[in-house]
Each structure stands twice: as C-alpha cells, then as structure tokens.
Enzyme design. Structure first.
Site, mmCIF file in Angstrom:
data_model
loop_
_atom_site.group_PDB
_atom_site.id
_atom_site.type_symbol
_atom_site.label_atom_id
_atom_site.label_comp_id
_atom_site.label_asym_id
_atom_site.label_seq_id
_atom_site.Cartn_x
_atom_site.Cartn_y
_atom_site.Cartn_z
ATOM 1 C CD GLU A 263 -11.407 4.111 -9.531
ATOM 2 O OE1 GLU A 263 -10.391 3.476 -9.946
ATOM 3 O OE2 GLU A 263 -11.758 4.135 -8.354
ATOM 4 C CB CYS A 297 -7.281 1.793 -8.089
ATOM 5 S SG CYS A 297 -8.149 3.266 -7.501
ATOM 6 C CD GLU A 394 -4.753 -2.538 -9.702
ATOM 7 O OE1 GLU A 394 -4.972 -1.415 -9.224
ATOM 8 O OE2 GLU A 394 -5.604 -3.192 -10.332
#
Length: 495
Positions: A263, A297, A394
């Site tokens: 993940e 995330c 990110e």
C-alpha cells in the site's frame, strides 16, 4: 481531561516471543515529540540479529502442533476480541501516547485525531475477528469419480512493515487478517513512531496469545530490509512510499520469492464538477487535504475545479482554511498539529518553495507556524500546472494545489495522468454524472461528495504504482491465505 503519560514508565524494548528484550547490539535511538521538539524517550533499535530472533520465534509458533496452530478459528476469534477489548480499556492512554509520538491532535467535538484512529482500530480488530472462523474452501464437481475440494491455509510467517502517519491503525490493518487467518508475524514499526505498538505488545501477551505469534521490532530501514530479505519469511506486507515499495519487491524477489502486498503513495485527485454544492466542496476538500496535517497517502492534493465555479471555490476555500486552529495535541480545539519530524518539516517547506519558484500562486500560508515544533501553516496554491513538481510528487504535508478545467473529459484525463492510483473523489449534485466520472478514474477507491472515509468492510488499495493487494474487507484475508487443492478417487457407484 487529558490522560497523563509518564514517559519514564513507557515500554521501549523489543517484543520477541512474548517477552520484552533489549536489542542484541544494545543500540538505541531517540523518539521526539513533534510539537515540542523534545525527546520523549530512547528506544531499543532492532538490527539484523534481532530480526533473526523474531523470525525464529514466529516460525516456531507456526509449526504444526504448536499451541497457535492447534487453536480453532473460534479460539483465534476470541483472542482477537479480547485484544480489542484491552485496546478499548487502554484507549485514553493510547490516544495520548500516539499524539505525543506522532504529533496529530487527539480529536474533540467531531474533529479528527487519535480518538478517531482508536475507534477504527477497535472496530477493525473486531471485524477481522469475525472472519477467523469463516475461512472457507470449496467442494468442486470434477470429471470422473473423484472427490475434490479446496482448503484455505495460512501463508505462514509474515513480515509487516508499517509507517508513521497512522501507527496504530496500520498495525491493526495488518495484524487483523494475519491473526484471523492463523499466520504469525514480525512487525517493524517506523523509527519515528515506535511507542504505541510496543504498548500493544503488552496487550498481546495479556490477551493470551501464544509466544511468537506477534513480535514487534522498532528500528530503521536496515531492519526492514533484513525482514523483507529473510528466507524464513513467507509473506511481506508493506505500507509506505512507492520508492521503498520498489525496494521491498526487489528484496522479496532476490531472496525466496515471498509473497508481497504493498500500500504505497498517492497523488489523489478531487474533481469538483460545475454542479457541485460549494459548501460540500469546500468542506470535503478541507478534510481531504488537511486531515492529519496532509500526511495521508490518499490526501486530495490535486483539486480540479470547473472554471465556472473556480474563483468562488478558491475564495471560500481560503476563508475556510484561515479558520484552521494550529496547536499541539494537549491544547483545546486543535485542527492541525505538527508534521512528524524535522525531516518531513524541511521536505514540505522545500516543496512550497519549489511551487513558488515554478510560478504557482500562493494564496494562503506557506510558512512555519510559530517558532517551536514542526508546524506548517495550511497552504493553498492556485494556477498550478500539471507538469509542476507540486502537481506530480507526493508532498505529504498541508499543501493544497488547485487546478482549473473546462470539461468532464478533460478533468478525468488529467486526473488519470499520474503514476499513482490510490484514491480520488468527485463532488457533484448529479449522482449519475458523479458515478460515471468515478468509474472512469483509475484508482482503488473513489469517493463521491466525501473524502478520506473508511470502513472495516470496504477493501482499500491502489492501482498502478500505488501498490497491489487490498486491505480491509474480506479481500484483506485473501492476502494471507494459500489455496490448496485436494483430490481423492472414489470407489463404488457414482452418485
């Protein structure tokens, strides 16, 4: 009244084979309160030798005939429910401990914080416990006079490497299916947030789990690599950055081809269509981006707004974000806490500087808040182009980028132009239009008129470089099961 944590009494050793022990090398590292920049305590640092010890304990616990393997599914269920009850008993303590170590607020009056995380931890442990006695195979009709069936068996010894942004919640998301399916596990927690998992180690033992079933190591990436490369680990589960996820795949391949679920990172788009309710759009964007200081995330870090409502949305969003209360976890009515450490603090400030230098318009924030603690103001950029660094990478901080679009087709195409595919959201008053848009977005989760909403029964995971495998729901159990086919020729007449 906030529960007090006596840091001198915190467990700081490694949890191996149901005992707390010092590391073999005797090395320690400091964990820091992000709100004060003060050292909370020193924690034992796991090295490769400690990984070997923990894996050996987990392997012994998984041997046929061991106390753990002899338990029925209903026995595992009852142990897991007892663990959930113990977490609930210690909930107030864990809420403060997690806030102290991670920096996030505790959460009051409907605000997000560790109180929300603990609710979800307890919920998921109980949900996963419900699957422990429902792991089913199938009897399958085949040609010939043969009795054939499949059975689901635990994959074996698992390694679980969890991140620092949701320490207890990520622990629960891994340990739930691992225990429900009958596997054993060695956890490697983040060096930034090791404390809450170590307290769970106490509860594991108190609940009555046999020695070696759950082992918890605190340490750096070197310990994670040793775990991912270990020849006696059958499965590795990792939550973290995409860059490290690539390495985990490499380590698994170069060792024993162990199974891997990942993940990983995201750059989640939020598409606000021209028929969106403005209040819903602003409140959803706020929760989507600023929750947990943007250290999520699935953070909605790319917000695409239809050109006809763009200016109204920006004005309302800036006004809303100006009301965000920034403070440490022990203060009242906190909306936004500090980032987890100085490394993340400087990284996010670097992205903000880059956004300004590339020509994005800074509408709000962009600076450090106060002079102590790793606090950064809620930051909003407009006039962001798709090829800018802040649009592609990110950030993992409270930095919102707002884009303008003309048509639904354009918004979907731009939303999908990313290496990530973890999550997305669509804001619209037209349900059919919103669902159609959601179906076109390549992401594992798409929310409509909400963002960052989770439930124990709903599978969660990513497309593309956001990982593979699913957590939550029954799909999470499948990650830790092998399917075995058994065939037996029969005698007598075929009926």
């Amino acid at each position: 009244m906030t529960t007090t944590v006596d840091t001198s009494k915190l467990e700081t050793r490694l949890f191996i084979n149901n005992e707390f022990v010092n590391s073999v090398a005797g090395k320690t590292f400091e964990t820091v309160n992000p709100a004060t920049e003060e050292v909370v305590c020193s924690v034992q640092e796991a090295g490769p030798e400690d990984v070997d010890k923990a894996v050996a304990a987990a392997k012994a616990a998984f041997e046929v005939g061991s106390p753990w393997r002899n338990l029925n599914g209903s026995d595992r269920r009852d142990l897991m429910l007892k663990l959930a009850n113990l977490v609930e008993r210690d909930r107030a303590f864990l809420e403060v401990l997690e806030a102290m170590d991670n920096g996030k607020p505790i959460g009051t009056d409907g605000r997000y914080g560790t109180s929300v995380d603990l609710h979800l931890v307890i919920q998921y442990l109980r949900y996963a416990a419900g699957h422990a006695d429902k792991v089913l195979g199938s009897q399958i009709p085949v040609d010939g006079h043969i009795f054939a069936y499949t059975r689901k068996e635990p994959v074996g010894v698992c390694g679980a490497i969890i991140p620092w942004n949701f320490p207890l919640l990520m622990f629960a998301w891994k340990v739930g299916p691992i225990l429900a399916t009958g596997c054993t596990v060695v956890f490697k927690t983040s060096e930034k947030t090791p404390l809450s998992a170590l307290h769970i180690g106490k509860l594991i033992k108190e609940a009555g789990f046999p020695p070696g079933v759950v082992n918890i190591l605190s340490g750096y990436g070197s310990a994670g690599e040793a775990l991912a490369r270990h020849m006696d680990v059958d499965k590795i589960a990792f939550t973290g950055s995409t860059a490290v996820g690539h390495k985990i795949e490499q380590y698994a391949t170069e060792s024993n081809m162990k199974k891997v679920t990942l993940e990983l990172g995201g750059k989640s788009p939020m598409i606000i269509l021209d028929d969106a309710n403005l209040e819903t759009a602003v409140n959803t964007a706020r929760a989507g981006l600023f929750l947990n200081q943007g250290q999520v995330c699935t953070a909605s870090s790319r917000i695409f707004v239809h050109e006809s409502i763009h200016d109204k949305f920006v004005a309302a969003m800036v006004q809303n974000a100006q009301g965000i209360n920034i403070a440490g976890y022990d203060k009242k009515d906190v909306d936004l806490g500090p980032l987890v450490d100085n490394i993340q603090f400087l990284k996010v400030l670097g992205y903000i500087k880059n956004g300004i230098e590339e020509g994005a318009t800074l509408r709000l924030g962009g600076h450090r808040h106060g002079n102590k603690g790793y606090f950064i103001e809620p930051t909003i950029f407009t006039d962001v182009e798709d090829d800018m660094v802040i649009a592609k990478e990110e950030i993992f901080g409270p930095v919102m980028s707002i884009f303008k679009f003309k048509t639904d087709e354009e918004a979907v195409k731009r939303a999908n132009t990313t290496k990530y595919g973890l999550a997305a959201s669509v804001i619209s008053e037209n349900g059919a239009r919103a669902i159609s848009t959601a179906h076109q977005i390549r992401a594992g989760t798409v929310w409509i008129n909400t963002h960052n909403s989770y439930d124990a029964g709903l599978p969660f995971g990513g497309y593309k470089e956001s990982g593979h495998g699913r957590e939550l729901g029954f799909e999470a159990m499948e990650n830790y099961l092998e399917t075995k086919t058994v065939m037996l020729p029969l005698t007598g007449p075929k009926v």
